[in-house]
Write a protein that holds these residues in place. Structure first.
Motif, PDB file in Angstrom:
ATOM      1  N   ASP A 131     -39.933  21.505  99.066  1.00 21.60           N
ATOM      2  CA  ASP A 131     -39.840  20.396  97.792  1.00 21.60           C
ATOM      3  C   ASP A 131     -38.423  20.223  97.319  1.00 21.60           C
ATOM      4  OD1 ASP A 131     -42.562  19.661  98.409  1.00 21.60           O
ATOM      5  OD2 ASP A 131     -43.250  20.126  96.543  1.00 21.60           O
ATOM      6  N   ILE A 132     -37.895  18.867  97.076  1.00 17.43           N
ATOM      7  CA  ILE A 132     -36.828  18.985  96.255  1.00 17.43           C
ATOM      8  C   ILE A 132     -36.869  18.639  94.989  1.00 17.43           C
ATOM      9  CG2 ILE A 132     -34.261  18.012  96.274  1.00 17.43           C
ATOM     10  CD1 ILE A 132     -34.905  19.786  98.769  1.00 17.43           C
ATOM     11  N   VAL A 133     -36.517  19.229  94.069  1.00 21.49           N
ATOM     12  CA  VAL A 133     -36.763  19.158  92.551  1.00 21.49           C
ATOM     13  C   VAL A 133     -35.521  18.737  91.639  1.00 21.49           C
ATOM     14  CG1 VAL A 133     -39.115  20.376  92.640  1.00 21.49           C
ATOM     15  CG2 VAL A 133     -36.775  21.483  91.769  1.00 21.49           C
ATOM     16  N   LYS A 134     -35.621  17.765  90.700  1.00 19.98           N
ATOM     17  CA  LYS A 134     -34.577  17.584  89.797  1.00 19.98           C
ATOM     18  C   LYS A 134     -35.121  18.668  88.579  1.00 19.98           C
ATOM     19  CE  LYS A 134     -32.039  13.919  87.642  1.00 19.98           C
ATOM     20  NZ  LYS A 134     -31.771  12.530  87.440  1.00 19.98           N
ATOM     21  N   ALA A 135     -34.119  19.250  88.128  1.00 22.90           N
ATOM     22  CA  ALA A 135     -34.783  20.206  86.952  1.00 22.90           C
ATOM     23  C   ALA A 135     -33.468  20.370  85.855  1.00 22.90           C
ATOM     24  CB  ALA A 135     -35.093  21.690  87.284  1.00 22.90           C
ATOM     25  N   LEU A 136     -34.022  20.922  84.847  1.00 21.48           N
ATOM     26  CA  LEU A 136     -32.913  21.234  83.593  1.00 21.48           C
ATOM     27  C   LEU A 136     -33.005  22.771  83.537  1.00 21.48           C
ATOM     28  CD1 LEU A 136     -31.459  19.957  81.073  1.00 21.48           C
ATOM     29  CD2 LEU A 136     -33.542  20.363  79.735  1.00 21.48           C
ATOM     30  N   VAL A 137     -31.712  23.213  83.349  1.00 25.60           N
ATOM     31  CA  VAL A 137     -31.292  24.616  83.283  1.00 25.60           C
ATOM     32  C   VAL A 137     -31.416  24.945  81.755  1.00 25.60           C
ATOM     33  CG1 VAL A 137     -29.732  26.598  83.288  1.00 25.60           C
ATOM     34  CG2 VAL A 137     -29.533  24.747  85.422  1.00 25.60           C
ATOM     35  N   LEU A 138     -32.739  25.807  81.784  1.00 27.42           N
ATOM     36  CA  LEU A 138     -33.103  26.386  80.157  1.00 27.42           C
ATOM     37  C   LEU A 138     -31.922  27.430  79.829  1.00 27.42           C
ATOM     38  CD1 LEU A 138     -37.052  26.174  80.424  1.00 27.42           C
ATOM     39  CD2 LEU A 138     -35.491  24.764  79.422  1.00 27.42           C
ATOM     40  N   SER A 139     -32.163  28.564  80.740  1.00 24.56           N
ATOM     41  CA  SER A 139     -31.349  29.626  80.286  1.00 24.56           C
ATOM     42  C   SER A 139     -31.162  30.443  81.439  1.00 24.56           C
ATOM     43  CB  SER A 139     -32.144  30.426  79.164  1.00 24.56           C
ATOM     44  OG  SER A 139     -33.313  31.094  79.804  1.00 24.56           O
ATOM     45  N   LEU A 140     -30.352  31.653  81.487  1.00 23.71           N
ATOM     46  CA  LEU A 140     -30.212  32.693  82.490  1.00 23.71           C
ATOM     47  C   LEU A 140     -31.298  33.563  82.429  1.00 23.71           C
ATOM     48  CD1 LEU A 140     -28.699  33.591  85.124  1.00 23.71           C
ATOM     49  CD2 LEU A 140     -27.278  34.875  83.619  1.00 23.71           C
ATOM     50  N   GLY A 141     -32.256  33.920  83.326  1.00 24.10           N
ATOM     51  CA  GLY A 141     -33.487  34.520  83.219  1.00 24.10           C
ATOM     52  C   GLY A 141     -33.099  36.045  83.337  1.00 24.10           C
ATOM     53  N   ASP A 142     -34.217  36.856  83.248  1.00 24.42           N
ATOM     54  CA  ASP A 142     -34.051  38.433  83.087  1.00 24.42           C
ATOM     55  C   ASP A 142     -33.906  38.696  84.459  1.00 24.42           C
ATOM     56  OD1 ASP A 142     -34.935  38.313  80.629  1.00 24.42           O
ATOM     57  OD2 ASP A 142     -36.937  38.635  81.019  1.00 24.42           O
ATOM     58  N   SER A 143     -34.286  38.150  85.593  1.00 26.58           N
ATOM     59  CA  SER A 143     -34.071  38.839  86.882  1.00 26.58           C
ATOM     60  C   SER A 143     -32.782  38.171  87.634  1.00 26.58           C
ATOM     61  CB  SER A 143     -35.285  38.568  87.801  1.00 26.58           C
ATOM     62  OG  SER A 143     -35.647  37.210  87.818  1.00 26.58           O
ATOM     63  N   ARG A 144     -31.787  37.886  86.757  1.00 27.78           N
ATOM     64  CA  ARG A 144     -30.570  37.263  87.720  1.00 27.78           C
ATOM     65  C   ARG A 144     -30.821  35.786  88.225  1.00 27.78           C
ATOM     66  NH1 ARG A 144     -26.537  41.465  86.973  1.00 27.78           N
ATOM     67  NH2 ARG A 144     -27.219  42.528  85.151  1.00 27.78           N
ATOM     68  N   ALA A 145     -31.915  35.108  87.640  1.00 33.61           N
ATOM     69  CA  ALA A 145     -32.371  33.722  88.110  1.00 33.61           C
ATOM     70  C   ALA A 145     -32.202  32.961  86.896  1.00 33.61           C
ATOM     71  CB  ALA A 145     -33.559  33.561  88.749  1.00 33.61           C
ATOM     72  N   TYR A 146     -32.032  31.621  87.186  1.00 33.22           N
ATOM     73  CA  TYR A 146     -32.012  30.600  85.926  1.00 33.22           C
ATOM     74  C   TYR A 146     -33.470  30.180  85.860  1.00 33.22           C
ATOM     75  CZ  TYR A 146     -26.935  30.656  86.404  1.00 33.22           C
ATOM     76  OH  TYR A 146     -25.535  31.097  86.428  1.00 33.22           O
ATOM     77  N   PHE A 147     -33.789  30.230  84.421  1.00 30.70           N
ATOM     78  CA  PHE A 147     -35.108  29.570  84.026  1.00 30.70           C
ATOM     79  C   PHE A 147     -34.837  28.014  84.173  1.00 30.70           C
ATOM     80  CE2 PHE A 147     -36.434  33.450  81.674  1.00 30.70           C
ATOM     81  CZ  PHE A 147     -37.096  33.812  82.797  1.00 30.70           C
ATOM     82  N   LEU A 148     -35.766  27.185  85.099  1.00 28.70           N
ATOM     83  CA  LEU A 148     -35.528  25.736  84.938  1.00 28.70           C
ATOM     84  C   LEU A 148     -36.919  25.160  84.570  1.00 28.70           C
ATOM     85  CD1 LEU A 148     -34.278  25.525  88.772  1.00 28.70           C
ATOM     86  CD2 LEU A 148     -33.004  25.745  86.786  1.00 28.70           C
ATOM     87  N   SER A 149     -36.583  23.870  84.061  1.00 23.26           N
ATOM     88  CA  SER A 149     -37.642  23.170  83.418  1.00 23.26           C
ATOM     89  C   SER A 149     -37.762  21.803  84.317  1.00 23.26           C
ATOM     90  CB  SER A 149     -37.377  22.735  82.052  1.00 23.26           C
ATOM     91  OG  SER A 149     -38.585  21.853  81.419  1.00 23.26           O
ATOM     92  N   THR A 150     -39.200  21.217  84.391  1.00 23.44           N
ATOM     93  CA  THR A 150     -39.457  19.982  84.963  1.00 23.44           C
ATOM     94  C   THR A 150     -40.373  19.078  84.017  1.00 23.44           C
ATOM     95  OG1 THR A 150     -41.227  20.812  86.162  1.00 23.44           O
ATOM     96  CG2 THR A 150     -39.044  20.601  87.397  1.00 23.44           C
ATOM     97  N   ALA A 151     -40.065  19.619  82.595  1.00 20.95           N
ATOM     98  CA  ALA A 151     -41.173  19.173  81.642  1.00 20.95           C
ATOM     99  C   ALA A 151     -40.903  17.732  80.938  1.00 20.95           C
ATOM    100  CB  ALA A 151     -41.125  20.218  80.502  1.00 20.95           C
ATOM    101  N   LYS A 152     -39.616  17.261  81.572  1.00 21.02           N
ATOM    102  CA  LYS A 152     -39.503  15.735  80.854  1.00 21.02           C
ATOM    103  C   LYS A 152     -39.897  14.724  82.208  1.00 21.02           C
ATOM    104  CE  LYS A 152     -35.707  16.870  78.012  1.00 21.02           C
ATOM    105  NZ  LYS A 152     -34.053  16.387  77.777  1.00 21.02           N
ATOM    106  N   ASN A 153     -40.330  13.510  81.944  1.00 18.92           N
ATOM    107  CA  ASN A 153     -40.671  12.644  82.762  1.00 18.92           C
ATOM    108  C   ASN A 153     -39.765  12.416  84.168  1.00 18.92           C
ATOM    109  OD1 ASN A 153     -42.971  12.039  81.192  1.00 18.92           O
ATOM    110  ND2 ASN A 153     -42.062   9.988  80.399  1.00 18.92           N
ATOM    111  N   GLU A 154     -38.257  12.361  83.835  1.00 16.32           N
ATOM    112  CA  GLU A 154     -37.368  12.040  84.876  1.00 16.32           C
ATOM    113  C   GLU A 154     -37.307  13.425  85.697  1.00 16.32           C
ATOM    114  OE1 GLU A 154     -35.087  13.007  81.274  1.00 16.32           O
ATOM    115  OE2 GLU A 154     -36.938  11.908  81.752  1.00 16.32           O
ATOM    116  N   LEU A 155     -37.904  14.675  85.280  1.00 16.55           N
ATOM    117  CA  LEU A 155     -37.538  15.862  86.145  1.00 16.55           C
ATOM    118  C   LEU A 155     -38.963  15.949  86.853  1.00 16.55           C
ATOM    119  CD1 LEU A 155     -36.134  17.692  83.215  1.00 16.55           C
ATOM    120  CD2 LEU A 155     -34.965  16.452  84.983  1.00 16.55           C
ATOM    121  N   GLY A 156     -38.815  16.581  88.178  1.00 17.84           N
ATOM    122  CA  GLY A 156     -39.876  16.929  89.014  1.00 17.84           C
ATOM    123  C   GLY A 156     -39.447  17.167  90.601  1.00 17.84           C
ATOM    124  N   VAL A 157     -40.626  16.721  91.160  1.00 20.39           N
ATOM    125  CA  VAL A 157     -40.412  16.472  92.735  1.00 20.39           C
ATOM    126  C   VAL A 157     -39.613  15.163  92.933  1.00 20.39           C
ATOM    127  CG1 VAL A 157     -41.295  16.465  95.052  1.00 20.39           C
ATOM    128  CG2 VAL A 157     -42.078  18.203  93.269  1.00 20.39           C
TER     129      VAL A 157
END
Length: 205
Positions: A142-168
């Motif tokens: 799947d291709i998703v549109k997401a917002l970067v929340l922060s840099l997570g613990d495992s050298r990966a970025y935490f992403l959010s799809t919690a807005k209406n315009e975000l997601g698949v």
């Protein structure tokens, strides 16, 4: 000549190799420049890409006399995800509590380095968070549109799809066709008519 050599030596000493998530200093002591960002929750400045860290003194007439730390990439500069960036990512793995994704674009620009994103269960949508089923929200590919929340613990970025315009924004059906969104939570295969669950991004009308 000697002065120039000494200057080069100082420059080499000043440039240290860092990786994403490495601490560069405190907000009270330094300002984040290119390739660095400040985390609001703990007032710490982190590197956001792999490269050489250097500290630049403030200009004498600046009211803010903190030096600026920046990280210049060891590869050709491409866009780097920062907290608050909108990204396009491809889902690579879906687990019970998280989904992993490869970030492909930051804003309209394609990335040149590999950046990994993680969407956690609590960041999939804004309501009924405890009822989120990751396997009914995303599938690998799947291709998703997401917002970067922060840099997570495992050298990966935490992403959010919690807005209406975000997601698949794009998904392939089991039959191999590009599916059409039919609701916030469903997409339909135009070939078979079969409906599959997704956390669908609202398309701007």
């Amino acid at each position: 000549m000697v002065a120039a050599m000494e200057e080069d030596e100082k420059k080499q000493q000043a440039e240290v190799m860092v990786t994403p998530g490495e601490v560069l200093g405190r907000v009270s002591d330094v300002k984040p420049g290119r390739g660095a960002y400040a985390a609001v929750h703990n007032d710490t400045v982190y590197a956001s890409l792999t490269g050489f860290c250097r500290t630049m003194p403030p200009s004498p007439d600046s009211s803010d006399q903190r030096p600026t730390v920046e990280v210049t990439g060891h590869k050709a500069h491409g866009p780097v995800p920062q907290p608050g960036s909108l990204v396009i990512a491809r889902i690579t793995k879906v687990m019970a509590k998280t989904a992993s994704a490869d970030i492909m674009c930051v804003g309209p620009k394609s990335v040149r380095e590999k950046f990994t994103g993680i969407i956690r269960q609590q960041d999939v949508r804004a309501t009924e968070i405890d009822k989120v089923d990751m396997h009914l929200s995303f599938r690998p590919g799947d291709i998703v549109k997401a917002l970067v929340l922060s840099l997570g613990d495992s050298r990966a970025y935490f992403l959010s799809t919690a807005k209406n315009e975000l997601g698949v924004v794009s998904a392939e059906s089991i039959a191999g066709a590009t599916m059409v969104p039919v609701s916030w939570t469903e997409m339909q295969c135009p070939l078979t008519g079969q409906i599959e669950n997704r956390k669908v991004a609202k398309v701007a009308s």
